[in-house]
Design a protein around this motif. Structure first.
Motif, PDB file in Angstrom:
ATOM      1  N   LYS A 255       0.861  -1.179   0.000  1.00 28.39           N
ATOM      2  CA  LYS A 255       0.000   0.000   0.000  1.00 28.39           C
ATOM      3  C   LYS A 255       0.895   1.226   0.000  1.00 28.39           C
ATOM      4  CE  LYS A 255      -0.447   0.048   5.062  1.00 28.39           C
ATOM      5  NZ  LYS A 255      -1.407   0.062   6.193  1.00 28.39           N
ATOM      6  N   LYS A 256       0.328   2.388  -0.276  1.00 24.98           N
ATOM      7  CA  LYS A 256       1.154   3.585  -0.363  1.00 24.98           C
ATOM      8  C   LYS A 256       1.813   3.869   0.985  1.00 24.98           C
ATOM      9  CE  LYS A 256      -2.740   6.734   0.518  1.00 24.98           C
ATOM     10  NZ  LYS A 256      -3.573   7.819  -0.033  1.00 24.98           N
ATOM     11  N   VAL A 257       3.034   4.368   0.924  1.00 24.21           N
ATOM     12  CA  VAL A 257       3.809   4.675   2.115  1.00 24.21           C
ATOM     13  C   VAL A 257       4.089   6.168   2.144  1.00 24.21           C
ATOM     14  CG1 VAL A 257       6.020   4.312   3.283  1.00 24.21           C
ATOM     15  CG2 VAL A 257       4.862   2.391   2.186  1.00 24.21           C
ATOM     16  N   THR A 258       3.830   6.787   3.268  1.00 24.94           N
ATOM     17  CA  THR A 258       3.973   8.246   3.354  1.00 24.94           C
ATOM     18  C   THR A 258       4.956   8.704   4.426  1.00 24.94           C
ATOM     19  OG1 THR A 258       2.092   8.361   4.886  1.00 24.94           O
ATOM     20  CG2 THR A 258       1.608   8.617   2.534  1.00 24.94           C
ATOM     21  N   THR A 259       5.314   7.844   5.371  1.00 29.65           N
ATOM     22  CA  THR A 259       6.158   8.270   6.494  1.00 29.65           C
ATOM     23  C   THR A 259       7.602   7.827   6.310  1.00 29.65           C
ATOM     24  OG1 THR A 259       5.782   6.278   7.816  1.00 29.65           O
ATOM     25  CG2 THR A 259       4.183   8.069   8.032  1.00 29.65           C
ATOM     26  N   LEU A 260       8.523   8.623   6.854  1.00 23.22           N
ATOM     27  CA  LEU A 260       9.936   8.289   6.783  1.00 23.22           C
ATOM     28  C   LEU A 260      10.228   7.006   7.557  1.00 23.22           C
ATOM     29  CD1 LEU A 260      12.844   8.927   6.010  1.00 23.22           C
ATOM     30  CD2 LEU A 260      12.999  10.434   8.021  1.00 23.22           C
ATOM     31  N   GLU A 261       9.530   6.785   8.659  1.00 20.30           N
ATOM     32  CA  GLU A 261       9.744   5.582   9.462  1.00 20.30           C
ATOM     33  C   GLU A 261       9.474   4.319   8.636  1.00 20.30           C
ATOM     34  OE1 GLU A 261       8.170   3.482  13.619  1.00 20.30           O
ATOM     35  OE2 GLU A 261       7.185   5.274  12.840  1.00 20.30           O
ATOM     36  N   SER A 262       8.365   4.310   7.916  1.00 21.11           N
ATOM     37  CA  SER A 262       8.033   3.141   7.088  1.00 21.11           C
ATOM     38  C   SER A 262       9.017   2.985   5.927  1.00 21.11           C
ATOM     39  CB  SER A 262       6.609   3.258   6.560  1.00 21.11           C
ATOM     40  OG  SER A 262       5.669   3.191   7.615  1.00 21.11           O
ATOM     41  N   ILE A 263       9.397   4.106   5.330  1.00 21.09           N
ATOM     42  CA  ILE A 263      10.379   4.071   4.242  1.00 21.09           C
ATOM     43  C   ILE A 263      11.682   3.474   4.744  1.00 21.09           C
ATOM     44  CG2 ILE A 263      11.920   5.527   2.871  1.00 21.09           C
ATOM     45  CD1 ILE A 263       9.371   5.300   1.457  1.00 21.09           C
ATOM     46  N   ASN A 295       3.699   6.596  -7.527  1.00 15.16           N
ATOM     47  CA  ASN A 295       3.012   5.808  -8.546  1.00 15.16           C
ATOM     48  C   ASN A 295       2.736   6.674  -9.779  1.00 15.16           C
ATOM     49  OD1 ASN A 295       1.383   4.168 -10.083  1.00 15.16           O
ATOM     50  ND2 ASN A 295       0.080   3.521  -8.381  1.00 15.16           N
ATOM     51  N   PRO A 296       3.411   6.423 -10.914  1.00 18.52           N
ATOM     52  CA  PRO A 296       3.222   7.256 -12.112  1.00 18.52           C
ATOM     53  C   PRO A 296       1.841   7.099 -12.744  1.00 18.52           C
ATOM     54  CG  PRO A 296       4.586   5.360 -12.632  1.00 18.52           C
ATOM     55  CD  PRO A 296       4.378   5.344 -11.151  1.00 18.52           C
ATOM     56  N   GLN A 303       4.012  13.737  -8.339  1.00 21.82           N
ATOM     57  CA  GLN A 303       4.980  12.751  -8.774  1.00 21.82           C
ATOM     58  C   GLN A 303       6.399  13.127  -8.329  1.00 21.82           C
ATOM     59  OE1 GLN A 303       4.052   9.812 -10.256  1.00 21.82           O
ATOM     60  NE2 GLN A 303       2.008  10.600  -9.797  1.00 21.82           N
ATOM     61  N   TYR A 304       7.148  12.089  -7.923  1.00 20.45           N
ATOM     62  CA  TYR A 304       8.513  12.317  -7.459  1.00 20.45           C
ATOM     63  C   TYR A 304       9.283  11.011  -7.523  1.00 20.45           C
ATOM     64  CZ  TYR A 304      12.354  12.972  -4.122  1.00 20.45           C
ATOM     65  OH  TYR A 304      13.591  13.012  -3.505  1.00 20.45           O
ATOM     66  N   ASN A 339       3.095  10.170  -1.837  1.00 23.24           N
ATOM     67  CA  ASN A 339       2.657   8.779  -1.654  1.00 23.24           C
ATOM     68  C   ASN A 339       3.624   7.854  -2.401  1.00 23.24           C
ATOM     69  OD1 ASN A 339       0.343   9.616  -0.253  1.00 23.24           O
ATOM     70  ND2 ASN A 339      -0.784   9.919  -2.165  1.00 23.24           N
ATOM     71  N   PHE A 340       4.555   7.277  -1.660  1.00 27.23           N
ATOM     72  CA  PHE A 340       5.550   6.402  -2.291  1.00 27.23           C
ATOM     73  C   PHE A 340       4.970   5.004  -2.512  1.00 27.23           C
ATOM     74  CE2 PHE A 340       8.092   9.706  -0.271  1.00 27.23           C
ATOM     75  CZ  PHE A 340       8.952  10.051  -1.304  1.00 27.23           C
ATOM     76  N   ILE A 341       5.300   4.429  -3.674  1.00 26.97           N
ATOM     77  CA  ILE A 341       4.766   3.105  -4.026  1.00 26.97           C
ATOM     78  C   ILE A 341       5.860   2.068  -4.238  1.00 26.97           C
ATOM     79  CG2 ILE A 341       4.754   3.483  -6.525  1.00 26.97           C
ATOM     80  CD1 ILE A 341       2.079   1.640  -4.411  1.00 26.97           C
TER      81      ILE A 341
END
Length: 421
Positions: A255-263, A295-296, A303-304, A339-341
């Motif tokens: 699922k999408k990841v938004t926090t630095l801790e999860s990353i 997610n493109p 986007q990033y 939202n990192f994927i």
């Protein structure tokens, strides 16, 4: 020279059937990470119209109604069965090249003087089936390219019963005359289009093309292919795989990841896996890279994407050193509000043990008993009973891949062993 190419039929799907005999003749598909799309399918699944890379959510209902069974990818199972197949093949020939997870070239030099090669192919099929449960096809030829062509014939034409011997010239030319040039080993889609424009549509037409023209219009690689199609060996057996230039471990998040801790947790988990692979290669790396992206396909999201590298003072394969580097990099790459994927770790700039010349002005910071510790961790993790992880990898891992349809790890996890009642 005489080569045999042994290729497992519908490898991933066949692995799932080894411990599920009830799935014989049942359409089977294997899905990509997070159960996204079809990445492998059985012959029965192809016959009912399922295609490679089809999104699972689009075909899920219709596939189930037709009696099909789907599995999430089970890479641990596939890797272990592959190892068992290769070990079985090693007992059939003195020299062998593992070409991929489901293919191997066997050197049959000398064997043709004491047995019929076609019979050897059938014996090979039977040995692998009895010892591992995997169905294989066998292509035999005087060069590796012709052995590949024979494997194509064994797959394409059921009358062959999965074994084709191209030792004789007339059989070579007969098969090549009906074999599309795009099926020749080493001829990709772009090269196929160029050859088609020249009027070369079959493997035989390629084999009969003037070699000077091939050299002038294309490359020495295609020239070698043409010579191999003519029966002249130009590609030798590689018994020892070449050392990898880099190691990449990346995953799409569940699922999408938004926090630095999860990353950080995800990156650390991938880094630990990459370090394990590095030690398996008996290599030490100097450069650690981290990349992540959004997610493109979600155009409504910002986007990033970015990738950064960290150069270590000395080469290492200690997971702790690599975790230190990835943690620094992930902090630099991460941006709040995205939202990192997907993310990943890449190790590069490899060295053999004791080869690196250290920098006089940079003191070496070797960890005491590093090699012994890493060796112990790998040994424990290799048992399949318990797994040693680093705290940075997290515990619950909500970002991990979703594989809701995964089969048990029958051969690598004690808890998943089949129970016969």
């Amino acid at each position: 020279m005489t080569y045999a190419l042994v290729d497992c039929n519908s490898f991933y799907a066949s692995c799932e059937r080894v411990f599920r005999p009830d799935l014989k003749n049942v359409p089977v598909v294997v899905l990509s990470n997070n159960d996204g799309c079809v990445v492998a399918l059985s012959k029965e699944a192809k016959n009912i119209g399922i295609k490679m890379c089809e999104p699972w959510f689009k075909i899920k209902d219709s596939f189930s109604k037709k009696g099909g069974v789907a599995f999430s990818s089970n890479y641990e199972l596939y890797a272990d069965i592959s190892t068992r197949v290769m070990q079985t093949l090693e007992g059939l020939t003195p020299r062998m090249e593992i070409y991929s997870i489901d293919e191997a070239f066997l050197d049959l030099s000398g064997i043709n003087f004491c047995t019929d090669l076609k019979e050897f192919g059938y014996e090979c099929q039977e040995r692998v089936r009895c010892w591992t449960g995997m169905p294989v096809r066998v292509g035999i030829g005087p060069t590796k390219t012709l052995a590949k062509a024979a494997s194509y014939g064994a797959k394409k034409y059921s009358a062959t019963q999965g074994v084709v011997d191209l030792s004789k010239l007339e059989r070579q030319r007969k098969l090549m005359s009906i074999m599309p040039v795009g099926e020749v080993w080493g001829v990709g889609s772009k090269l196929r289009k160029h050859l088609n424009k020249m009027g070369i549509t079959t493997a035989l037409e390629l084999a009969d093309t003037d070699i000077k023209l091939i050299r002038r219009r294309f490359s020495i690689v295609l020239e070698r292919t043409v010579m191999e199609l003519r029966g002249y060996p130009c590609i030798g057996l590689e018994e020892h795989p070449t050392t990898k230039k880099e190691i990449v471990v990346s995953r799409t998040f569940g699922k999408k990841v938004t926090t630095l801790e999860s990353i950080n947790e995800a990156i650390s988990d991938y880094a630990a896996r990459a370090a394990e692979k590095l030690r398996h290669e008996k290599q030490y790396c100097r450069v650690v890279s981290v990349f992540m992206r959004t997610n493109p396909f979600r155009l409504q999201d910002q986007q990033y994407s970015n990738i950064l590298s960290y150069r270590l003072n000395t080469p290492t394969n200690d997971t702790r050193d690599i975790l230190y580097a990835t943690r620094k990099l992930s902090k630099k790459i991460y941006k709040k509000g995205y939202n990192f994927i997907k993310a990943g770790v890449m190790l590069s700039d490899f060295y053999d043990k004791g080869i690196y010349q250290s920098d006089f002005f940079i003191p070496e910071c070797k960890r005491p008993k590093s090699e012994k510790l890493m060796e112990t961790i790998d040994k424990i993790n290799g048992t399949g009973e318990v797994k040693v992880t680093f705290a940075a990898q997290g515990i619950k891992k909500p970002w991990s891949m979703q594989r809701y349809l995964q089969s048990p790890k029958y051969t690598t996890n004690w808890n998943d062993l089949l129970v016969v009642r």
